[in-house]
Design an enzyme around this catalytic site. Structure first.
Site, short mmCIF file in Angstrom:
data_model
loop_
_atom_site.label_atom_id
_atom_site.label_comp_id
_atom_site.label_asym_id
_atom_site.label_seq_id
_atom_site.Cartn_x
_atom_site.Cartn_y
_atom_site.Cartn_z
N THR A 59 -1.80 -7.09 -1.20
CA THR A 59 -2.71 -6.56 -0.19
C THR A 59 -4.14 -6.84 -0.64
O THR A 59 -4.40 -7.14 -1.81
CB THR A 59 -2.55 -5.04 -0.01
OG1 THR A 59 -2.87 -4.39 -1.26
CG2 THR A 59 -1.13 -4.68 0.39
N THR A 68 0.80 -1.23 0.00
CA THR A 68 0.00 0.00 0.00
C THR A 68 0.83 1.27 0.00
O THR A 68 0.31 2.35 -0.28
CB THR A 68 -0.93 0.03 1.22
OG1 THR A 68 -0.15 -0.10 2.42
CG2 THR A 68 -1.95 -1.09 1.16
N ASP A 108 -5.83 0.41 14.39
CA ASP A 108 -4.69 -0.11 13.63
C ASP A 108 -4.49 0.68 12.34
O ASP A 108 -3.38 0.77 11.83
CB ASP A 108 -4.90 -1.59 13.30
CG ASP A 108 -3.73 -2.19 12.55
OD1 ASP A 108 -2.62 -2.23 13.14
OD2 ASP A 108 -3.90 -2.61 11.39
N ARG A 141 -9.42 0.80 6.85
CA ARG A 141 -8.63 1.88 6.28
C ARG A 141 -8.82 3.09 7.18
O ARG A 141 -9.91 3.35 7.69
CB ARG A 141 -9.07 2.21 4.85
CG ARG A 141 -8.58 1.21 3.80
CD ARG A 141 -7.08 1.31 3.61
NE ARG A 141 -6.58 0.42 2.58
CZ ARG A 141 -6.09 -0.80 2.81
NH1 ARG A 141 -6.09 -1.28 4.04
NH2 ARG A 141 -5.63 -1.53 1.82
N GLY A 170 -3.24 -7.28 9.89
CA GLY A 170 -3.19 -8.42 8.98
C GLY A 170 -1.84 -9.08 8.86
O GLY A 170 -1.63 -9.92 7.98
N TYR A 171 -0.90 -8.74 9.74
CA TYR A 171 0.47 -9.19 9.58
C TYR A 171 0.74 -10.52 10.27
O TYR A 171 1.51 -10.63 11.21
CB TYR A 171 1.43 -8.14 10.13
CG TYR A 171 1.77 -7.04 9.15
CD1 TYR A 171 0.86 -6.63 8.18
CD2 TYR A 171 3.00 -6.40 9.19
CE1 TYR A 171 1.16 -5.62 7.30
CE2 TYR A 171 3.31 -5.38 8.30
CZ TYR A 171 2.39 -5.00 7.36
OH TYR A 171 2.70 -4.00 6.47
N ASP A 204 -24.02 -3.96 6.00
CA ASP A 204 -23.39 -4.08 4.68
C ASP A 204 -24.43 -3.79 3.61
O ASP A 204 -25.03 -4.72 3.05
CB ASP A 204 -22.80 -5.49 4.51
CG ASP A 204 -21.83 -5.57 3.34
OD1 ASP A 204 -22.13 -4.98 2.29
OD2 ASP A 204 -20.76 -6.20 3.48
N GLU A 220 -1.47 8.22 7.48
CA GLU A 220 -0.29 7.43 7.84
C GLU A 220 0.90 7.84 6.96
O GLU A 220 0.74 8.08 5.77
CB GLU A 220 -0.58 5.94 7.63
CG GLU A 220 -1.61 5.37 8.59
CD GLU A 220 -1.88 3.88 8.31
OE1 GLU A 220 -1.09 3.24 7.55
OE2 GLU A 220 -2.86 3.36 8.83
N HIS A 256 -0.79 -0.34 11.65
CA HIS A 256 -1.34 -0.97 10.44
C HIS A 256 -0.78 -2.37 10.23
O HIS A 256 -0.32 -2.72 9.14
CB HIS A 256 -1.07 -0.09 9.21
CG HIS A 256 -2.07 -0.28 8.11
ND1 HIS A 256 -2.48 0.73 7.29
CD2 HIS A 256 -2.75 -1.39 7.70
CE1 HIS A 256 -3.34 0.27 6.40
NE2 HIS A 256 -3.52 -1.02 6.62
#
Length: 355
Positions: free
Chosen positions: A74, A53, A237, A213, A262-263, A151, A242, A259
């Site tokens: 990503t 990103t 996060d 995001r 997802g790591y 949603d 950023e 961020h």
């Protein structure tokens, strides 16, 4: 001269150096560069880019270049000008769902950490029930939580009564977690989806979690809501602007990370699998697989269909996360990036054994 011609015939693939587990690619020349060195001059002769990103792919980078393929390791693509790529014949690939389990792990472990009563007594609103939201929903229901699903695109497509609006969720939920892409136009635009108007609707001083995001949440409005007691806890996060993030939001957040939701190791492997497959297929090269530093082929862990409180706690404690920005005595944008780029990839939750 013959050697130079042979080299020119080999596709050139530029890889952002923080995309892990990429070695050589048969039939191609691979060059790794820091995100900051993805300039038009450096990518001019490249046939394909593999990025994250932090590399903005738009006309500034791509005009008058040879780039035919962009693969981002990503889920999101908001760093890529999709309209520009479509009109200039550039194929774009992302890695949907690659780190969904890791983000769900981050969310559920944060909830467990912050709860002051049994998890099953809480109502969780999931805003965006896609790859990540679906896993969060499944795990939350397995822990006896009441789940509200927000949603609108899925609601219109699928119908049914098991949906709610974000306004309703603000009034009814104890925890609200965001898992939408970042979009700025249309009826379902998500930019500042959570703003001051919606925060004023909060009735139960909910926990707010943003692992989607940064711009999905108005960070300034969130600071004000926290100071006014409209929300009880913050798990952040993903941040606006950023790495130059809102320092007040950092101070007020109970869990603050750079961020890295997802790591996970497996999430990174899945993302690299998707990027390599896309580039190799597009350039008609043999499929290449992720490898470790010794050249050994890597495969991701299996998804955990069922988790328990104990398997989640054993897998990750966000409070002790060494990448936590709350541990920084003096914050700078450089430290944000360093913490993100040097994060020790974690394992994902193991499958719970249900008797």
């Amino acid at each position: 001269m013959e050697t130079e011609l042979l080299t020119r015939r080999e596709p050139l693939i530029l890889v952002e150096d923080k995309v892990p587990y990429i070695g050589s690619i048969a039939g191609a020349r691979v060059i790794k560069l820091p995100a900051g060195e993805f300039t038009r001059e450096n990518v001019r002769e490249a046939d394909a880019l593999i990025v994250r990103t932090r590399t903005r792919c738009d006309a500034t980078l791509l005009d008058a270049t040879n780039v035919k393929v962009i693969a981002t390791a990503t889920i999101g693509t908001d760093h890529i000008d999709l309209n520009y790529c479509a009109t200039h014949g550039i194929q774009v690939f992302n890695a949907p769902g690659c780190n969904a389990q890791a983000v769900a792990q981050y969310v559920m472990c944060s909830i467990i950490t912050l709860m002051n009563r049994p998890v099953g007594q809480h109502t969780l609103a999931i805003v965006g029930v896609g790859h990540v939201g679906t896993i969060v929903e499944r795990w939350a229901r397995a822990l006896d939580m009441k789940v509200l699903r927000v949603d609108p695109p899925r609601q219109r497509a699928e119908g049914g009564d098991d949906w709610t609006t974000l306004d309703q969720a603000m009034a009814e939920a104890d925890i609200i977690t965001f898992h939408t892409p970042l979009t700025r136009e249309g009826d379902d635009a998500t930019y500042h989806l959570l703003d001051s108007r919606r925060l004023a609707l909060a009735r139960r001083a909910p926990i707010i979690i943003n692992a989607a995001r940064g711009e999905v949440v108005d960070n300034t409005a969130l600071v004000m809501a926290r100071r006014q007691g409209l929300v009880s806890h913050l798990v952040i996060d993903c941040w606006e602007n950023e790495p130059d993030i809102n320092r007040d939001l950092l101070t007020l957040s109970d869990i603050a990370t750079p961020h890295i939701a997802g790591y996970s190791r497996s999430g990174k492997i899945r993302a690299t699998v998707a990027a390599l497959r896309a580039v190799c297929n597009s350039l008609d090269l043999p499929i290449t697989h992720p490898v470790d530093s010794n050249g050994h082929r890597l495969t991701p862990e299996h998804h955990a269909d069922t988790v328990s409180i104990s398997t989640l706690k054993d897998s990750y404690n966000p409070i002790e996360d060494k990448a936590s920005l709350k541990m920084m005595t003096t914050f700078t944008p450089t430290l944000f990036e360093r913490a993100r780029n040097t994060y020790d990839l974690r394992p994902e939750p193991r499958q719970a054994i249900i008797d």
